[in-house]
Enzyme design. Structure first.
Site, short mmCIF file in Angstrom:
data_model
loop_
_atom_site.label_atom_id
_atom_site.label_comp_id
_atom_site.label_asym_id
_atom_site.label_seq_id
_atom_site.Cartn_x
_atom_site.Cartn_y
_atom_site.Cartn_z
N TYR A 118 0.65 -1.17 -0.21
CA TYR A 118 0.15 0.18 -0.11
C TYR A 118 0.83 1.48 0.06
O TYR A 118 0.61 2.92 -1.04
CB TYR A 118 -0.77 -0.09 1.37
CG TYR A 118 -2.06 1.70 1.42
CD1 TYR A 118 -3.45 1.25 0.40
CD2 TYR A 118 -1.94 2.68 2.23
CE1 TYR A 118 -4.16 1.95 0.68
CE2 TYR A 118 -2.49 3.29 1.87
CZ TYR A 118 -4.12 3.48 1.60
OH TYR A 118 -4.70 4.12 1.13
N LYS A 148 1.21 4.26 -2.80
CA LYS A 148 0.63 5.75 -2.95
C LYS A 148 1.80 6.08 -3.29
O LYS A 148 1.55 7.39 -3.59
CB LYS A 148 0.26 5.28 -1.05
CG LYS A 148 -1.59 5.09 -0.66
CD LYS A 148 -1.95 5.37 -2.51
CE LYS A 148 -3.60 4.94 -2.30
NZ LYS A 148 -4.99 5.19 -3.14
N1 LIG Z 1 -9.46 5.46 5.02
C1 LIG Z 1 -8.15 5.62 4.69
O1 LIG Z 1 -7.84 6.40 5.70
C2 LIG Z 1 -7.16 6.85 3.62
C3 LIG Z 1 -6.30 7.52 4.17
C4 LIG Z 1 -5.61 7.31 2.85
C5 LIG Z 1 -6.11 7.79 1.71
N2 LIG Z 1 -7.34 6.67 1.63
C6 LIG Z 1 -7.47 6.21 -0.22
O2 LIG Z 1 -8.67 7.13 -0.20
C7 LIG Z 1 -8.72 6.16 -1.06
C8 LIG Z 1 -10.85 5.64 -0.55
O3 LIG Z 1 -11.13 5.56 0.54
P1 LIG Z 1 -11.86 4.90 1.74
O4 LIG Z 1 -11.48 5.09 2.95
O5 LIG Z 1 -12.81 5.51 0.61
O6 LIG Z 1 -12.06 3.68 1.26
P2 LIG Z 1 -14.07 2.10 1.08
O7 LIG Z 1 -12.90 1.24 1.27
O8 LIG Z 1 -14.20 2.76 1.92
O9 LIG Z 1 -14.34 2.79 -0.81
C9 LIG Z 1 -13.35 2.26 -2.11
C10 LIG Z 1 -13.82 1.91 -2.63
O10 LIG Z 1 -13.66 1.46 -4.18
C11 LIG Z 1 -14.19 0.86 -4.46
N3 LIG Z 1 -13.26 0.12 -5.81
C12 LIG Z 1 -12.15 -0.79 -4.37
N4 LIG Z 1 -11.47 -1.48 -5.71
C13 LIG Z 1 -12.18 -1.02 -6.63
C14 LIG Z 1 -12.01 -0.50 -8.55
N5 LIG Z 1 -11.09 -1.87 -8.88
N6 LIG Z 1 -12.20 -0.70 -9.26
C15 LIG Z 1 -13.44 0.55 -8.87
N7 LIG Z 1 -13.89 0.39 -7.56
C16 LIG Z 1 -13.35 -0.37 -6.46
C17 LIG Z 1 -14.77 0.27 -3.43
O11 LIG Z 1 -16.58 -0.53 -3.91
C18 LIG Z 1 -15.16 1.65 -2.81
O12 LIG Z 1 -16.52 1.51 -3.00
C19 LIG Z 1 -8.20 5.05 -1.79
O13 LIG Z 1 -7.82 5.09 -2.51
C20 LIG Z 1 -7.85 4.60 -0.41
O14 LIG Z 1 -6.35 4.03 -0.80
C21 LIG Z 1 -7.96 6.04 2.07
#
Ligand SMILES: NC(=O)c1ccc[n+]([C@@H]2O[C@H](COP(=O)([O-])OP(=O)(O)OC[C@H]3O[C@@H](n4cnc5c(N)ncnc54)[C@H](O)[C@@H]3O)[C@@H](O)[C@H]2O)c1
Length: 450
Positions: free
Chosen positions: A356, A360
């Protein structure tokens, strides 16, 4: 202080409306101009004042000034029985004195209601205008300016009234500005392309998509872009999730589209872009947000986990940038906003997430490279790096127990909420950020600083 002659600053638009004044109409005005502070001058009934208060947000305020108290109904004590009564401040006494006091307190208002039946209504109007008691774009409503219709109608009933709406507009270009100081009439003064800063954040007419839009951060991005005026395609691996969010958007009057796509598959990505172009003609804003987080100690990370993570987080994001980028380069305009992570900067702990973190970091470098390569063809590419956001992503069996530990590492003392990221995506999608490219906008409550 820089003083500008008020008469020069204001262009008065008067619309005489032939309707009976009612609290419902006032409520609608409050709603339409999203008023937060209101000044009432005159004999508005207590129930009307309360009705207006109900329409205000929790931090809204009404100053109601009247020469004399009204038999209990308008008293502060009576208002305090209502949960919205706390928004009302009664100022009983000579109106001129109240206006002077409000001016001395540097108050200014989004709506001023004046009852034209009041003695001295014209003086109150002039005082409000001359002393800047109106905010920018605020409105004065003057009740009964038709003098119950007596001016032009015979046999009118006492019910007939009239309402003049007077909008304070920005300085017209040809205005004679009376000022003791030199006024620099540049873009800072007028607004860039005559658009003031909040207008420059609007996304009206723009077409956007958000991958991973079915929940969490992507859902918040979809709402934010839609609220700012864009049409939004909600894209997710799971169609039902995309449809649910698209439905939420349409309930708010936002044009939306739900699409299923696995961003790691080139054919899905192309189908996604084609479907948006077929529906709305183009893509202006691409939010490449879909991502997954898998955990394992580095020495045990399987190639499968590595590939899965990179396929979605980096390969999928690249495919989306490329497919949307081609359209944007062709039209000479576009905004790409990638979701990276604070994990691109620090090594979040104690969870183990080598793939991960590395993916990123790759998102940031990809963003910088595209940002530099495409800006001279009108396409800006930036990324947002959230800290730990309270979404389903961190609610897994492995991660949930770590929340207490993380909190100790966050100067803000709390996890981020998806709403903490919404202004950033709107800014990066808007013309207000046109000089920004290849940037990694970190929003992590200070966590990367400790
Ligand atoms: N939540 C955190 O703490 C956090 C922190 C930093 C970065 N992020 C990043 O933010 C983004 C969103 O995270 P989140 O927390 O909302 O995650 P989440 O898991 O709540 O939501 C992710 C969504 O993406 C969809 N998804 C997964 N794989 C997919 C694919 N191959 N094609 C299309 N859709 C797909 C899932 O169905 C889900 O609805 C991600 O890139 C994550 O790495 C999250």
């Amino acid at each position: 202080m820089h003083q500008i002659g008020v008469k020069a600053l204001t262009e008065v638009e008067v619309i005489i409306l032939y309707f009976v004044l009612s609290s419902q109409i006032f409520r609608m005005f409050v709603h339409m101009i999203r008023a937060r502070k209101i000044l009432l001058i005159g004999k508005l009934k207590g129930c009307s004042i309360l009705a207006i208060a109900e329409e205000l947000p929790d931090n809204g305020k009404i100053f109601a000034c009247a020469e004399e108290p009204y038999l209990g109904v308008n008293s502060q004590e009576a208002f305090d029985y209502s949960s919205d009564g706390k928004k009302i401040s009664m100022r009983v006494g000579p109106v001129a004195d109240t206006l002077e006091a409000l001016h001395a307190e540097d108050e200014h208002f989004d709506i001023v209601f004046i009852d034209a039946d009041q003695r001295n209504a014209v003086q109150y109007y002039s005082f409000v205008m001359d002393n800047h008691l109106l905010s920018m774009d605020a409105v004065i409503c003057v009740e009964n300016t038709l003098m119950k219709g007596q001016v032009y109608l015979e046999n009118v009933s006492d019910e007939n009234s009239g309402l003049s709406l007077i909008r304070r507009s920005p300085v017209p270009p040809d205005a004679v500005i009376e000022s003791k100081m030199e006024v620099v009439k540049d873009d800072v003064f007028w607004g860039c392309s005559r658009r003031r800063i909040l207008e420059r954040l609007r996304l009206d007419g723009r077409v956007a998509y958000v991958t991973g839009g079915g929940q969490g951060i992507g859902r918040a991005f979809a709402h934010a872009l839609g609220e700012a005026g864009a049409k939004v395609a909600v894209v997710d691996l799971v169609l039902a999730k995309a449809e649910a969010v698209a439905c939420e958007l349409s309930l708010k009057g936002i044009k939306s589209l739900a699409l299923a796509a696995d961003v790691s598959k080139p054919e899905d990505v192309q189908r996604m872009v084609d479907a948006i172009v077929a529906r709305w003609g183009t893509v202006h804003i691409a939010c490449n947000n879909a991502g997954i987080n898998l955990n394992s100690a580095s020495e045990e990370t399987s190639l499968e986990e590595w590939d899965k993570t990179f396929n979605v987080n980096l390969r999928g994001l690249f495919l989306c940038c490329q497919a949307a980028g081609r359209i944007m380069l062709n039209q000479g305009y576009g905004k790409i906003i990638n979701t990276a992570s604070m994990a691109s900067l620090i090594v979040p702990h104690p969870q183990k997430q080598l793939a991960y973190n590395a993916s990123k970091a790759g998102v940031v470098k990809l963003t910088q490279t595209l940002g530099a390569e495409w800006i001279d063809r009108g396409v800006k590419v930036n990324c947002i790096s959230p800290g730990i956001v309270d979404t389903p992503l961190i609610r897994s069996r492995e991660l949930r127990p770590l929340v207490r530990r993380w909190l100790a590492d966050i100067p803000a003392g709390r996890l981020a909420q998806p709403t903490d990221l919404q202004a950033a995506v709107v800014y990066l999608a808007s013309e207000a950020s046109d000089y920004m490219t290849g940037h990694n906008l970190v929003i992590e409550g200070g966590q990367s600083l400790w």
